[in-house]
Design an enzyme around this catalytic site. Structure first.
Site, PDB file in Angstrom:
ATOM      1  N   ASN A 207       9.593  25.015 -43.928  1.00 20.74           N
ATOM      2  CA  ASN A 207      10.959  25.120 -44.437  1.00 20.74           C
ATOM      3  C   ASN A 207      11.919  24.436 -43.475  1.00 20.74           C
ATOM      4  O   ASN A 207      11.991  24.798 -42.295  1.00 20.74           O
ATOM      5  CB  ASN A 207      11.378  26.583 -44.580  1.00 20.74           C
ATOM      6  CG  ASN A 207      12.847  26.719 -44.979  1.00 20.74           C
ATOM      7  OD1 ASN A 207      13.210  26.442 -46.115  1.00 20.74           O
ATOM      8  ND2 ASN A 207      13.694  27.133 -44.037  1.00 20.74           N
ATOM      9  N   GLU A 208      12.609  23.433 -43.955  1.00 17.27           N
ATOM     10  CA  GLU A 208      13.693  22.755 -43.235  1.00 17.27           C
ATOM     11  C   GLU A 208      13.281  22.253 -41.852  1.00 17.27           C
ATOM     12  O   GLU A 208      14.100  22.229 -40.923  1.00 17.27           O
ATOM     13  CB  GLU A 208      14.914  23.677 -43.120  1.00 17.27           C
ATOM     14  CG  GLU A 208      15.528  24.033 -44.460  1.00 17.27           C
ATOM     15  CD  GLU A 208      16.827  24.817 -44.351  1.00 17.27           C
ATOM     16  OE1 GLU A 208      17.261  25.105 -43.214  1.00 17.27           O
ATOM     17  OE2 GLU A 208      17.407  25.156 -45.387  1.00 17.27           O
TER      18      GLU A 208
ATOM     19  N   TYR B  39      27.981  24.031 -48.163  1.00 15.73           N
ATOM     20  CA  TYR B  39      27.945  23.324 -46.888  1.00 15.73           C
ATOM     21  C   TYR B  39      28.488  21.905 -46.995  1.00 15.73           C
ATOM     22  O   TYR B  39      28.788  21.275 -45.990  1.00 15.73           O
ATOM     23  CB  TYR B  39      26.518  23.270 -46.342  1.00 15.73           C
ATOM     24  CG  TYR B  39      25.976  24.623 -45.954  1.00 15.73           C
ATOM     25  CD1 TYR B  39      26.667  25.449 -45.080  1.00 15.73           C
ATOM     26  CD2 TYR B  39      24.776  25.078 -46.469  1.00 15.73           C
ATOM     27  CE1 TYR B  39      26.176  26.692 -44.729  1.00 15.73           C
ATOM     28  CE2 TYR B  39      24.272  26.310 -46.123  1.00 15.73           C
ATOM     29  CZ  TYR B  39      24.975  27.121 -45.253  1.00 15.73           C
ATOM     30  OH  TYR B  39      24.485  28.347 -44.910  1.00 15.73           O
TER      31      TYR B  39
ATOM     32  N   LYS C 271      24.815  35.548 -48.621  1.00 18.05           N
ATOM     33  CA  LYS C 271      24.550  34.825 -49.865  1.00 18.05           C
ATOM     34  C   LYS C 271      23.757  35.640 -50.887  1.00 18.05           C
ATOM     35  O   LYS C 271      23.393  35.125 -51.949  1.00 18.05           O
ATOM     36  CB  LYS C 271      23.802  33.524 -49.578  1.00 18.05           C
ATOM     37  CG  LYS C 271      24.607  32.499 -48.778  1.00 18.05           C
ATOM     38  CD  LYS C 271      23.858  31.181 -48.670  1.00 18.05           C
ATOM     39  CE  LYS C 271      24.597  30.197 -47.787  1.00 18.05           C
ATOM     40  NZ  LYS C 271      24.546  30.585 -46.354  1.00 18.05           N
TER      41      LYS C 271
ATOM     42  N   ASN D 116      16.245  22.224 -50.608  1.00 11.63           N
ATOM     43  CA  ASN D 116      17.333  23.174 -50.381  1.00 11.63           C
ATOM     44  C   ASN D 116      18.642  22.391 -50.439  1.00 11.63           C
ATOM     45  O   ASN D 116      18.873  21.511 -49.617  1.00 11.63           O
ATOM     46  CB  ASN D 116      17.201  23.834 -49.004  1.00 11.63           C
ATOM     47  CG  ASN D 116      15.916  24.617 -48.850  1.00 11.63           C
ATOM     48  OD1 ASN D 116      15.238  24.923 -49.811  1.00 11.63           O
ATOM     49  ND2 ASN D 116      15.578  24.946 -47.604  1.00 11.63           N
TER      50      ASN D 116
ATOM     51  N   TRP E 226      19.235  31.250 -53.495  1.00  9.97           N
ATOM     52  CA  TRP E 226      19.328  31.815 -52.147  1.00  9.97           C
ATOM     53  C   TRP E 226      20.586  32.669 -52.092  1.00  9.97           C
ATOM     54  O   TRP E 226      21.682  32.168 -52.145  1.00  9.97           O
ATOM     55  CB  TRP E 226      19.409  30.718 -51.082  1.00  9.97           C
ATOM     56  CG  TRP E 226      19.292  31.323 -49.728  1.00  9.97           C
ATOM     57  CD1 TRP E 226      20.294  31.805 -48.929  1.00  9.97           C
ATOM     58  CD2 TRP E 226      18.071  31.579 -49.025  1.00  9.97           C
ATOM     59  NE1 TRP E 226      19.784  32.323 -47.785  1.00  9.97           N
ATOM     60  CE2 TRP E 226      18.427  32.199 -47.812  1.00  9.97           C
ATOM     61  CE3 TRP E 226      16.722  31.343 -49.301  1.00  9.97           C
ATOM     62  CZ2 TRP E 226      17.472  32.592 -46.865  1.00  9.97           C
ATOM     63  CZ3 TRP E 226      15.787  31.718 -48.371  1.00  9.97           C
ATOM     64  CH2 TRP E 226      16.156  32.339 -47.172  1.00  9.97           C
TER      65      TRP E 226
END
Length: 901
Positions: free
Chosen positions: A446-447, A517, A627, A511, A606
């Site tokens: 992830n990321e 953002y 969130k 994502n 999310w």
């Protein structure tokens, strides 16, 4: 891994002796394998200075009595009591657990099982060191045959969740980063497993059960299952062992069976085939049918030596790059949510009750899939997901980076031990979860591109290729995936290197946080997905994360009034207002873009619940990611929850949004109702306001525009007609006399509820057309509403009204009863370097210029200095039109007040 139902565990707990340790020879399960939970009467101390030798010698005097699951981070890492910049970091360090327990006999074969210990665990039994496990999320076992005494035994466990600083630190294992807390402790169960002989189904198989089953072929007439079983036996000359496999339906009938002789070896594998006529498939939430798969190990005399029994669903997944996901040949669009194992005031120390409650809310909302982020969750979570029919995204905790910042700065390579441990965590995840029908894919990261370069070197994509290959070796039947954050990221900066990760795994997902953002609404979101789809046309694409923060005490009159969340065009993190209504706006916009793209195999919100994150200080809660669609304590379903329930669930939904915005700033407002009803009727204080048919409510969102509230109490009632049933929802709002007669507006701000020094309640920016709302100080330590200093406004209550501006070419159309009003407009020059003449504009009211050629700097004498201008107007058509027209630069406005004369 052997999984016991809750009732069986309770029986085993009741059988524990009332002695110092609490464990007896009584056990749960069948006569072959006995599993005794070791959850009570532990002693605990959190002590970073305690040495191993001193802990082994200690008798636990002065230590605290605890029951598993346990973490020392219940209050500091999972509390919503902290707010704003005063949030404190949670405690990371070493904790010690000691358990004294009795056994009447020394068993022929005994293993200690730990379901989860964070992050690193060292274990001693009766003073002898058993070993170490590195990794916070998977189960592990130690063979204690010959080490377990007939009588009193002492189990000692050191658990370390210290922050890794260098690659050679014990806790320098994945995850090395992440927007979540790493609670420390024995936060899942511990148990003792015993069998009557040294020959057993492989207990030494990376914490797994030694049994792996696959659906090889499937048709309505017949299914063929392949069952592989591993047997461990230290008596390598033993012969005559047999494996028996059986599939049992919900009525208790054996629908398929097979047997095979086990080769004589210290570790042997046997493969069996089960043919099932007219199989009842596991069809997700539509029909989550589960058989029971039972595998027995018997000796020559037919004596049962060991048994593993698990639920099993017959199913096959297929992913298509153009058409999405198919389950058993039927198309299935995954409407999913992301889920952490975190719980308010419990952190990670949760059990079946909390897991069941969380997944029940997931199903109530109508979701059909869960991404268990960002690590393996408890075994019960997968069991319950199978039972509910939820498709599961299972994920390895490889998050953000493969090097500590110190090692990256020093130019060190990725430690081989880190890579080996990543491999081990992947093996443990796959083998322990292999037989769950709900798991559709293995996520390997992830990321990780976020920290994917070190001194210019790519430290991520080679690791991803290594993990992909290992996952395919462990389970060729399931696709690999990952969640990417950086590819084609709209903001270029050191956190976002250009490091494509698409094309590495079988399928992939992204994502994306448009409107949070970074800017851009549903159209920009959809365009980004189309670019990804075109860039990797053969790779099925999903959306692994999207969403927005939602603070219950933060509300807005207009979600487009100003900036929110962490939206900083320079890539900085800021703490700002997070209105619940803005989160609803984001979900409505993004969901519309997702719904139009049939090539997506699934999307995941999310997140389902708020969760602890020590790096965050935002919204109205400190140390918490806000969130979630539901609050951290699972008590409050936020407005966006009901948007998804109306769209995804077949249950009748009629829900008025904005219910927590109780003290209203404006007399006129739009009322939004999420509903899947055929028709929705809205009433205000008993008066009919209007009716909306389903066709008038796109995405199950019914909007009643320009509703005029009464002075005082307003009881709004929505009646949804669902066939023969009526669902009624009510909210109560109040409108003070001052706000019923007048309008007080904070331009450029999304926050409502600002009260001036003179006691006037200001609403957020509203009724505007054109322009943009922007806070004045992007670098303010606690957001644009704080730290703003206007040269000639001393009172902080009034200074907040000058914290932002609407700028550009813009106007207002403000609904007002006919009559005479005084208009007061507040201006300041936001550019601290501005010179006279750089910004000039006029203000028209009703088409007539009332302020001509305004030069704020010239009029105020300096930038960041507040000035006011006022004039009277006559309203004759139910609204006041104000236009701000630039002659040089942009027009700006800080606030306005319109008061009835």
């Amino acid at each position: 891994m052997l999984r016991l139902p809750v009732a069986v565990r309770a029986i085993a707990l009741a059988a524990l002796l009332a002695c110092e340790g609490g464990a007896s020879g009584a056990a749960a399960g069948d006569a072959a394998r006995r599993t005794t939970p070791l959850t009570e009467r532990w002693k605990f101390v959190q002590d970073d200075a305690l040495t191993d030798a001193a802990a082994v010698a200690a008798d636990g005097t002065g230590w605290t009595s605890v029951v598993l699951p346990h973490t020392w981070n219940r209050s500091d890492a999972a509390s919503t009591a902290q707010t704003g910049p005063d949030s404190k970091p949670y405690k990371r360090g070493r904790g010690w657990y000691r358990l004294a327990f009795e056994r009447h006999t020394a068993p022929a074969n005994a293993w200690l099982q730990f379901d989860g210990a964070s992050i690193v665990a060292d274990v001693w039994l009766n003073g002898s060191y058993l070993g170490r496990h590195r990794g916070a999320f998977t189960a592990f076992r130690f063979d204690v045959t010959g080490k377990l005494a007939a009588g009193r035994n002492v189990l000692l466990v050191k658990v370390d969740n210290s922050t890794p600083l260098h690659g050679d630190d014990p806790t320098a294992v994945a995850p090395l980063g992440g927007d979540f807390n790493m609670a420390g402790g024995l936060y899942r169960g511990v148990s003792l497993i015993e069998t009557p002989a040294r020959a057993h189904l492989a207990l030494g198989d990376h914490g797994a059960g030694g049994v792996y089953a696959d659906t090889i072929t499937l048709s309505p007439a017949r299914a063929r299952l392949r069952v592989r079983a591993d047997v461990e036996d230290d008596r390598t000359q033993r012969t005559g062992l047999t494996l028996r496999a059986a599939l049992v339906d919900t009525a208790g009938r054996t629908v398929a069976a097979a047997r095979r002789t086990v080769p004589a070896a210290a570790r042997a594998r046997a493969e069996l085939a089960l043919d099932v006529a007219r199989p009842h498939v596991w069809q997700g939430v539509d029909d989550p049918y589960l058989y029971r798969l039972r595998v027995d190990l018997v000796d020559r005399a037919g004596r049962l030596l060991d048994r593993v029994e698990q639920p099993f669903g017959i199913r096959q997944y297929r992913f298509d790059a153009q058409a999405g996901l198919f389950l058993n040949g039927r198309p299935l669009r995954l409407h999913g949510v992301n889920l952490h194992q975190d719980w308010q005031d419990k952190a990670w120390a949760i059990g079946p009750r909390e897991i069941d409650a969380s997944l029940a809310l997931v199903r109530e909302m109508g979701a059909n899939a869960v991404r268990l982020a960002h690590y393996p969750h408890a075994a019960h979570a997968y069991d319950e997901a199978d039972r509910l029919g939820l498709v599961v995204w299972s994920e390895l905790p490889f998050v953000e980076r493969s090097l500590t910042p110190a090692d990256c700065k020093a130019g060190a390579p990725i430690p081989p031990a880190f890579l080996d441990n990543l491999d081990e965590q992947l093996r443990e995840m796959v083998r322990q979860q292999y037989n769950h029908p709900g798991i559709a894919m293995w996520s390997i990261a992830n990321e990780v591109a976020m920290g994917g370069t070190c001194r210019g070197a790519d430290t991520v994509t080679p690791v991803l290729r290594r993990l992909h290959a290992l996952a395919k070796q462990e389970d060729p039947g399931r696709p690999t995936t990952l969640a990417d954050f950086n590819e084609d990221y709209p903001i270029v900066g050191p956190m976002f290197p250009v490091l494509p990760t698409g094309g590495i795994t079988d399928i992939w997902a992204v994502n994306r946080y448009h409107l949070w953002y970074y800017p851009g609404g549903g159209a920009a979101f959809g365009a980004a997905l189309d670019r990804f789809h075109a860039k990797y046309p053969a790779q099925p694409l999903g959306v692994s994360e999207y969403g927005a923060g939602a603070a219950l005490s933060h509300q807005t009159d207009n979600p487009l009034g100003g900036l929110v969340g962490s939206m900083d065009m320079h890539g900085r993190t800021r703490v700002v207002w997070q209105p619940e209504g803005y989160a609803s706006h984001v979900h409505e916009q993004i969901y519309a873009a997702l719904a139009r793209r049939d090539y997506l195999w699934g999307t995941f919100v999310w997140s389902m619940f708020d969760f602890g994150s020590g790096t965050r200080h935002e919204g109205d809660i400190g140390g918490t990611n806000t969130k979630g669609l539901v609050t951290f304590d699972r008590a409050t379903r936020k407005d966006p929850f009901w948007f998804y329930k109306a769209n995804w669930s077949s249950a009748p939904v009629t829900y008025i949004t904005g219910r927590r915005y109780t003290e209203r700033a404006y007399r006129t407002t739009d009322v939004r109702v999420y509903s899947n009803a055929a028709t929705v009727h809205l009433l205000l204080n008993g008066r009919a306001i209007g009716t909306r048919a389903a066709a008038d409510c796109p995405q199950r969102t019914c909007v009643f525009a320009h509703v005029t509230l009464d002075e005082g109490t307003n009881r709004l009632e929505a009646r949804g007609m669902h066939g023969g049933a009526t669902v009624v929802d009510t909210v109560q709002w109040t409108l003070a006399p001052d706000n019923a007669r007048n309008v007080y507006l904070a331009a450029g701000q999304i926050a409502t509820g600002l009260v001036s020094a003179s006691g006037h309640r200001y609403g957020s920016d509203n009724f505007f057309t054109g322009g943009q709302g922007t806070p004045l100080e992007l670098d303010s330590p606690y957001g644009p509403r704080f730290g703003v200093r206007v040269a000639n406004v001393a009172d902080a209550r009034d200074a907040a009204l000058w914290a932002a501006v609407r700028h550009g070419t813009f106007g207002y159309r403000i609904p007002l009863p006919d009559g005479r009003y005084r208009v007061r407009l507040g201006f300041l020059e936001p550019d601290r370097e501005a010179q006279p003449g750089a910004r000039r504009f006029r203000v028209d009211a009703g088409g007539t210029t009332r302020i001509a050629d305004l030069d704020i700097v010239a009029a105020a004498g300096a930038p960041a200095t507040a000035i006011e201008r006022a004039f009277d107007v006559e309203v004759t058509d139910g609204s006041l039109r104000l236009d701000f027209v630039p002659a040089a630069g942009e027009a700006v406005l800080s606030n306005l007040a319109i008061e009835r004369l």
